[in-house]
Design a protein around this motif. Sequence first.
Motif, PDB file in Angstrom:
ATOM      1  N   GLN A   1       3.948  10.572  -9.151  1.00 48.28           N
ATOM      2  CA  GLN A   1       3.199  10.911 -10.362  1.00 48.28           C
ATOM      3  C   GLN A   1       2.456  12.245 -10.227  1.00 48.28           C
ATOM      4  O   GLN A   1       1.865  12.721 -11.192  1.00 48.28           O
ATOM      5  CB  GLN A   1       2.203   9.799 -10.699  1.00 48.28           C
ATOM      6  N   GLY A   2       2.470  12.808  -9.038  1.00 50.77           N
ATOM      7  CA  GLY A   2       1.778  14.072  -8.824  1.00 50.77           C
ATOM      8  C   GLY A   2       0.277  13.932  -8.669  1.00 50.77           C
ATOM      9  O   GLY A   2      -0.454  14.928  -8.706  1.00 50.77           O
ATOM     10  N   LYS A   3      -0.200  12.721  -8.500  1.00 51.52           N
ATOM     11  CA  LYS A   3      -1.647  12.491  -8.370  1.00 51.52           C
ATOM     12  C   LYS A   3      -2.155  12.798  -6.966  1.00 51.52           C
ATOM     13  O   LYS A   3      -3.333  13.105  -6.783  1.00 51.52           O
ATOM     14  CB  LYS A   3      -1.989  11.058  -8.775  1.00 51.52           C
ATOM     15  N   ILE A   4      -1.271  12.691  -5.978  1.00 47.62           N
ATOM     16  CA  ILE A   4      -1.600  13.076  -4.607  1.00 47.62           C
ATOM     17  C   ILE A   4      -0.412  13.872  -4.061  1.00 47.62           C
ATOM     18  O   ILE A   4       0.721  13.717  -4.527  1.00 47.62           O
ATOM     19  CB  ILE A   4      -1.911  11.866  -3.692  1.00 47.62           C
ATOM     20  N   ARG A   5      -0.678  14.709  -3.106  1.00 52.15           N
ATOM     21  CA  ARG A   5       0.397  15.528  -2.519  1.00 52.15           C
ATOM     22  C   ARG A   5       1.070  14.839  -1.341  1.00 52.15           C
ATOM     23  O   ARG A   5       2.242  15.076  -1.081  1.00 52.15           O
ATOM     24  CB  ARG A   5      -0.158  16.863  -2.055  1.00 52.15           C
ATOM     25  N   ALA A   6       0.300  14.041  -0.624  1.00 53.28           N
ATOM     26  CA  ALA A   6       0.836  13.429   0.586  1.00 53.28           C
ATOM     27  C   ALA A   6       0.060  12.164   0.911  1.00 53.28           C
ATOM     28  O   ALA A   6      -1.060  11.969   0.432  1.00 53.28           O
ATOM     29  CB  ALA A   6       0.746  14.414   1.750  1.00 53.28           C
ATOM     30  N   ALA A   7       0.671  11.346   1.739  1.00 52.57           N
ATOM     31  CA  ALA A   7       0.023  10.118   2.202  1.00 52.57           C
ATOM     32  C   ALA A   7      -0.206  10.217   3.700  1.00 52.57           C
ATOM     33  O   ALA A   7       0.658  10.693   4.446  1.00 52.57           O
ATOM     34  CB  ALA A   7       0.899   8.906   1.892  1.00 52.57           C
ATOM     35  N   GLY A   8      -1.356   9.764   4.118  1.00 48.81           N
ATOM     36  CA  GLY A   8      -1.679   9.714   5.531  1.00 48.81           C
ATOM     37  C   GLY A   8      -2.117   8.316   5.906  1.00 48.81           C
ATOM     38  O   GLY A   8      -2.482   7.519   5.029  1.00 48.81           O
ATOM     39  N   VAL A   9      -2.065   8.031   7.189  1.00 46.20           N
ATOM     40  CA  VAL A   9      -2.459   6.714   7.688  1.00 46.20           C
ATOM     41  C   VAL A   9      -3.483   6.910   8.807  1.00 46.20           C
ATOM     42  O   VAL A   9      -3.661   8.013   9.313  1.00 46.20           O
ATOM     43  CB  VAL A   9      -1.230   5.911   8.175  1.00 46.20           C
ATOM     44  N   SER A  10      -4.117   5.842   9.191  1.00 40.92           N
ATOM     45  CA  SER A  10      -5.121   5.908  10.248  1.00 40.92           C
ATOM     46  C   SER A  10      -4.910   4.765  11.229  1.00 40.92           C
ATOM     47  O   SER A  10      -4.682   3.623  10.827  1.00 40.92           O
ATOM     48  CB  SER A  10      -6.515   5.817   9.630  1.00 40.92           C
ATOM     49  N   ASN A  11      -4.963   5.108  12.498  1.00 43.11           N
ATOM     50  CA  ASN A  11      -4.847   4.133  13.579  1.00 43.11           C
ATOM     51  C   ASN A  11      -3.521   3.375  13.561  1.00 43.11           C
ATOM     52  O   ASN A  11      -3.472   2.208  13.958  1.00 43.11           O
ATOM     53  CB  ASN A  11      -6.028   3.156  13.557  1.00 43.11           C
TER      54      ASN A  11
ATOM     55  N   THR B   1       0.824  -1.199   0.000  1.00 43.46           N
ATOM     56  CA  THR B   1       0.000   0.000   0.000  1.00 43.46           C
ATOM     57  C   THR B   1       0.862   1.253   0.000  1.00 43.46           C
ATOM     58  O   THR B   1       0.611   2.190  -0.759  1.00 43.46           O
ATOM     59  CB  THR B   1      -0.948  -0.001   1.217  1.00 43.46           C
ATOM     60  N   MET B   2       1.894   1.250   0.852  1.00 37.69           N
ATOM     61  CA  MET B   2       2.739   2.438   0.927  1.00 37.69           C
ATOM     62  C   MET B   2       3.553   2.618  -0.359  1.00 37.69           C
ATOM     63  O   MET B   2       3.808   3.750  -0.764  1.00 37.69           O
ATOM     64  CB  MET B   2       3.633   2.386   2.165  1.00 37.69           C
ATOM     65  N   GLU B   3       3.919   1.515  -1.000  1.00 36.58           N
ATOM     66  CA  GLU B   3       4.604   1.631  -2.296  1.00 36.58           C
ATOM     67  C   GLU B   3       3.687   2.291  -3.315  1.00 36.58           C
ATOM     68  O   GLU B   3       4.121   3.156  -4.089  1.00 36.58           O
ATOM     69  CB  GLU B   3       5.058   0.250  -2.789  1.00 36.58           C
ATOM     70  N   ALA B   4       2.423   1.903  -3.323  1.00 34.69           N
ATOM     71  CA  ALA B   4       1.452   2.502  -4.247  1.00 34.69           C
ATOM     72  C   ALA B   4       1.257   3.983  -3.927  1.00 34.69           C
ATOM     73  O   ALA B   4       1.192   4.819  -4.849  1.00 34.69           O
ATOM     74  CB  ALA B   4       0.124   1.760  -4.179  1.00 34.69           C
ATOM     75  N   MET B   5       1.184   4.317  -2.657  1.00 31.00           N
ATOM     76  CA  MET B   5       1.031   5.718  -2.263  1.00 31.00           C
ATOM     77  C   MET B   5       2.241   6.531  -2.712  1.00 31.00           C
ATOM     78  O   MET B   5       2.098   7.643  -3.233  1.00 31.00           O
ATOM     79  CB  MET B   5       0.852   5.834  -0.747  1.00 31.00           C
ATOM     80  N   ASN B   6       3.422   5.974  -2.535  1.00 31.44           N
ATOM     81  CA  ASN B   6       4.645   6.658  -2.942  1.00 31.44           C
ATOM     82  C   ASN B   6       4.647   6.901  -4.452  1.00 31.44           C
ATOM     83  O   ASN B   6       5.048   7.971  -4.928  1.00 31.44           O
ATOM     84  CB  ASN B   6       5.870   5.865  -2.511  1.00 31.44           C
ATOM     85  N   GLU B   7       4.186   5.919  -5.197  1.00 34.50           N
ATOM     86  CA  GLU B   7       4.119   6.066  -6.655  1.00 34.50           C
ATOM     87  C   GLU B   7       3.131   7.172  -7.044  1.00 34.50           C
ATOM     88  O   GLU B   7       3.401   7.961  -7.950  1.00 34.50           O
ATOM     89  CB  GLU B   7       3.727   4.725  -7.304  1.00 34.50           C
ATOM     90  N   LEU B   8       2.000   7.249  -6.365  1.00 31.93           N
ATOM     91  CA  LEU B   8       1.025   8.305  -6.635  1.00 31.93           C
ATOM     92  C   LEU B   8       1.595   9.688  -6.338  1.00 31.93           C
ATOM     93  O   LEU B   8       1.316  10.654  -7.059  1.00 31.93           O
ATOM     94  CB  LEU B   8      -0.257   8.065  -5.834  1.00 31.93           C
ATOM     95  N   ILE B   9       2.394   9.782  -5.281  1.00 31.81           N
ATOM     96  CA  ILE B   9       3.060  11.052  -4.968  1.00 31.81           C
ATOM     97  C   ILE B   9       4.023  11.417  -6.094  1.00 31.81           C
ATOM     98  O   ILE B   9       4.019  12.551  -6.588  1.00 31.81           O
ATOM     99  CB  ILE B   9       3.794  10.978  -3.609  1.00 31.81           C
TER     100      ILE B   9
END
Length: 182
Positions: A11-21, A1-9
Amino acid sequence: TMEAMNELIKQGKIRAAGVSNFSAADIAKARTVCPVASNQPPYSMVVRDIEKEIVPYCLENNVGLIVYSPLQRGLLTGKFKADVQFKEGDHRANQMHFKPENIKRTNAFLERIKPIADAHDASLGQLVIAWTIARPGITSAIVGARDAQQTKENLKAQNIKLSAEEMSQINKELESLVMAAV
């Protein structure tokens, strides 16, 4: 999941990644793969577990804390009486904080801090929210509301600036609030 989030960052598709709990260890592990901007844990005057490890870790590593349930599902508004009867399916009926003895103890605590709320022309709920967002490491709070009027009332908490003395007084009263084991 974090690898996918990093890839989205990347690619400029998201600015940041957050987590919950996430625990502090979980955040540290996630940060080996992707920058983590924020964590979203539960936090209130009566649920303060995050103060042990998560808050210090997030402060040290510049990770925001967007806490949820600062009013502890309404308990910290002072609106519940010990004899409250919850409707069928209301999850609060089975939570320790909503057992009669704990409602009594919480309400006694709230009465002791009510003069601070009164001094700010605020409700207890507003005072509790103000205390929450004034705590070290807390970036913001997600506060539930049942309708637009509650949302408007909750928003007034942002205008309350608690003094160091008031924070200290609230914290001192909190130290004496002990939940009954049920």
